[in-house]
Design an enzyme around this catalytic site. Structure first.
Site, PDB file in Angstrom:
ATOM      1  N   TYR A 146     -32.399 -13.718 -16.886  1.00 50.62           N
ATOM      2  CA  TYR A 146     -31.180 -14.098 -17.586  1.00 50.62           C
ATOM      3  C   TYR A 146     -29.960 -13.988 -16.660  1.00 50.62           C
ATOM      4  CZ  TYR A 146     -34.185 -13.334 -21.675  1.00 50.62           C
ATOM      5  OH  TYR A 146     -35.213 -13.363 -22.591  1.00 50.62           O
ATOM      6  N   HIS A 182     -43.241 -11.347 -19.093  1.00 52.38           N
ATOM      7  CA  HIS A 182     -42.339 -12.419 -19.494  1.00 52.38           C
ATOM      8  C   HIS A 182     -42.941 -13.793 -19.177  1.00 52.38           C
ATOM      9  CE1 HIS A 182     -37.856 -13.926 -19.470  1.00 52.38           C
ATOM     10  NE2 HIS A 182     -38.524 -14.272 -20.553  1.00 52.38           N
TER      11      HIS A 182
END
Length: 330
Positions: free
Chosen positions: A56, A141
């Site tokens: 992110y 992830h």
């Protein structure tokens, strides 16, 4: 705000989680003060679970979240981050990272790495960016194209870190329920983060994943309950899974909104409450990039939703009759 234990772990999360992709400049920039205000508003609203990832904003989200949380009592909140992408300096890079969705300078490049060494390195780097002493939950992830390595190398390393006390819980986060189900069957994960596949518009997670999680004592955190915007504000141009919503989905979302309004319930409130009809669901994760979004998310989660609303949605065929729905009026 109510808190729930994740499966058979000892980690307790608030029902609403702060999704920190937004403060990593997802699609558009967010200033440092606005990011800090978003976290402050979430905290004041009772949110005690904060989720981030190196992906992110090329580490920006972790930096900002750690900066805001360091002043908070460490035992009063739960923090999760993710492994699978290593950030490496890109000295010759220029431009921005918008090709990957983030309005930040492209000063790092991502390298997929689900090796044991990569996992430990990723955790160490995340702790450095966060400036915190521990991570409560680490997720694999998006291992979609790396499932074998994630199972053979990354998961065992996370399990070792959990046994060492470095992590309180381990999990997997992605939007593919079938692979999540496989990982539940073949590992001892504590939690799965399912994005976009258990909402008022998409219940694919119910076919196998959610019943299996309940059977195995694995907690579920549901992300993407607004399906990237369509269930937050259905209108022409609204997005579903980050692309323009097809006409039939827009029409269905508008029908959902109309039923909710007849019961005096904002569609956002119903979308946030819906996943809790399944006993495996411990929380919902919502992206928050401003104080207004954080305050609204908490208010919508706590908005009363009458049982009759779910009944009408089933009668009208807007959700299947077999889908479990919350029974209590909050």
């Amino acid at each position: 705000m109510r808190q729930n234990i994740l499966g058979s772990s000892t980690v307790r999360v608030s029902e609403l989680a702060f999704g920190a992709a937004g403060i990593g400049n997802l699609f558009t920039p967010v200033s440092d003060p606005d990011a800090a205000l978003a976290i402050e508003a979430a905290w004041e609203s009772g949110v005690r679970y904060f989720d981030t990832a190196p992906h992110y904003g090329l580490g920006l989200s972790e930096h900002r979240l750690g900066e805001a949380l360091r002043a908070r009592p460490r035992d009063e909140y739960v923090l999760s981050t993710k492994v699978g992408r290593i950030l490496e300096p890109a000295p010759q890079a220029s431009g921005d990272d918008l090709a990957n969705g983030f309005a930040v300078p492209a000063c790092y490049r991502r390298r997929w790495d689900f090796s044991a060494a990569g996992v430990r390195h990723s955790i160490e780097e995340s702790l450095n960016r966060l400036g915190l002493d521990r991570i409560d939950i680490a997720y694999l992830h998006d291992p979609d194209d790396h499932a074998d390595q994630a199972l053979a190398e990354a998961y065992p390393e996370l399990a070792r870190l959990r046994a060492e006390g470095v992590l309180g819980a381990i999990g997997v986060g992605m939007n593919q329920p079938d692979l999540l189900a496989r990982l539940i069957r073949e590992t001892d994960v504590d939690v799965v983060l399912l994005a976009g596949r258990y909402s008022l518009l998409d219940q694919r997670g119910l076919a196998e994943l959610l019943p299996l999680a309940a059977e195995r004592g694995v907690g579920v955190v549901v992300g993407g309950v607004f399906n990237s915007g369509l269930l937050a504000d259905p209108k022409p141009g609204a997005t579903f899974d980050y692309t323009a919503a097809p006409a039939e989905l827009l029409a269905r979302a508008l029908e959902l909104k109309a039923v909710c309004e007849r019961h005096g319930v904002p569609l956002r409130a119903a979308a946030l409450r819906f996943p809790f009809g399944h006993p495996a669901v411990a929380g919902v994760l919502v992206g928050m990039r401003s104080a207004a979004e954080a305050t609204d998310g908490a208010a919508m989660l706590l908005h009363p939703v009458p049982v009759a609303l779910w009944g009408e949605l089933k009668e009208r065929g807007l959700i299947p009759p077999e889908v479990p729905t919350p029974e209590e009026v909050r």
